[in-house]
Scaffold this motif. Sequence first.
Motif, mmCIF file in Angstrom:
data_model
loop_
_atom_site.group_PDB
_atom_site.id
_atom_site.type_symbol
_atom_site.label_atom_id
_atom_site.label_comp_id
_atom_site.label_asym_id
_atom_site.label_seq_id
_atom_site.Cartn_x
_atom_site.Cartn_y
_atom_site.Cartn_z
ATOM 1 N N GLY A 117 -8.081 -0.630 -5.429
ATOM 2 C CA GLY A 117 -8.119 0.927 -4.978
ATOM 3 C C GLY A 117 -6.897 1.103 -6.116
ATOM 4 O O GLY A 117 -5.824 0.612 -5.867
ATOM 5 N N ASP A 118 -6.414 2.704 -6.240
ATOM 6 C CA ASP A 118 -5.191 3.173 -6.389
ATOM 7 C C ASP A 118 -4.004 2.829 -5.647
ATOM 8 O O ASP A 118 -4.141 3.477 -4.871
ATOM 9 C CB ASP A 118 -5.249 4.344 -7.292
ATOM 10 N N ALA A 119 -3.562 2.194 -6.210
ATOM 11 C CA ALA A 119 -2.252 2.314 -4.814
ATOM 12 C C ALA A 119 -1.399 3.439 -4.820
ATOM 13 O O ALA A 119 -1.112 3.805 -3.633
ATOM 14 C CB ALA A 119 -0.692 1.146 -5.608
ATOM 15 N N PRO A 120 -1.287 4.619 -5.632
ATOM 16 C CA PRO A 120 -0.568 5.863 -5.513
ATOM 17 C C PRO A 120 -1.199 6.413 -4.251
ATOM 18 O O PRO A 120 -0.766 7.297 -3.704
ATOM 19 C CB PRO A 120 -0.093 7.386 -6.834
ATOM 20 N N TYR A 121 -2.729 6.208 -4.643
ATOM 21 C CA TYR A 121 -3.536 6.767 -3.249
ATOM 22 C C TYR A 121 -3.420 6.294 -2.431
ATOM 23 O O TYR A 121 -3.063 7.177 -1.173
ATOM 24 C CB TYR A 121 -5.085 7.463 -3.959
ATOM 25 N N TYR A 122 -4.398 5.538 -2.276
ATOM 26 C CA TYR A 122 -3.890 4.308 -0.456
ATOM 27 C C TYR A 122 -2.775 3.760 -0.329
ATOM 28 O O TYR A 122 -2.569 3.903 1.273
ATOM 29 C CB TYR A 122 -4.668 3.215 -0.679
ATOM 30 N N ARG A 129 0.474 -4.276 -2.962
ATOM 31 C CA ARG A 129 -0.276 -5.113 -2.983
ATOM 32 C C ARG A 129 -0.135 -6.256 -2.900
ATOM 33 O O ARG A 129 0.825 -6.468 -1.904
ATOM 34 C CB ARG A 129 0.683 -4.948 -4.869
ATOM 35 N N THR A 139 -11.940 -8.108 -10.853
ATOM 36 C CA THR A 139 -11.068 -7.571 -10.096
ATOM 37 C C THR A 139 -9.510 -7.508 -10.653
ATOM 38 O O THR A 139 -8.633 -9.125 -11.074
ATOM 39 C CB THR A 139 -11.118 -7.623 -9.155
ATOM 40 N N ASN A 140 -9.063 -6.245 -11.000
ATOM 41 C CA ASN A 140 -7.480 -5.836 -11.685
ATOM 42 C C ASN A 140 -6.628 -6.474 -10.212
ATOM 43 O O ASN A 140 -6.906 -5.552 -9.069
ATOM 44 C CB ASN A 140 -7.024 -4.774 -12.302
ATOM 45 N N ARG A 143 -4.624 -4.135 -7.722
ATOM 46 C CA ARG A 143 -5.907 -2.709 -7.376
ATOM 47 C C ARG A 143 -6.031 -3.542 -6.404
ATOM 48 O O ARG A 143 -6.742 -2.974 -5.440
ATOM 49 C CB ARG A 143 -6.825 -2.486 -8.317
#
Length: 166
Positions: A117-122, A129, A139-140, A143
């Motif tokens: 997922g998005d690091a800023p949100y989670y 990370r 997978t990126n 994320r």
Amino acid sequence: MPAEQIALAQETPADHWEVEALYDLTFAPGRTALSSYRLRDDVDPIAELCLTARDPGGILAGAIRNWPVRIGTAKAILLGPVAVHPTRQGEGIAALLMWRTIELARDAGWDRVMLVGDAPYYGRFGFERLNDVIMPPPTNPARVLGIALNDGAWDGVSGDVTRALD
């Protein structure tokens, strides 16, 4: 409607298709083609960590599921998917589901949780990370995030994420 009026409950077999419909509505078509779904093939979700969020009228507002995975010999939870009905987004329902899942996982004796997922949100939930944990392509790597439920739970854990078949 405030998130405080949302009732969380363990997902039951009767909820299954309603939750699937929510995931279909919330995520792009072809969601099951994502690499994270290959880690779920032929693996039962962690039932006590699969939750529904319903409003006072019993309408499904959100849901979260969690699956066991392995990184080398270490066990972990693969969090997700988490979804909130489009008409209910922005009300804090996803956060409610996230915090409750983390609490239940810790109480059940799990050491670590990961997600894509998005690091800023989670990040607000404590996810960071995981540089040495490798999800199946495409997978990126930026994320791939994790949270330690106990101090040092991710120390020395590295390698490919695989299905937990036992």
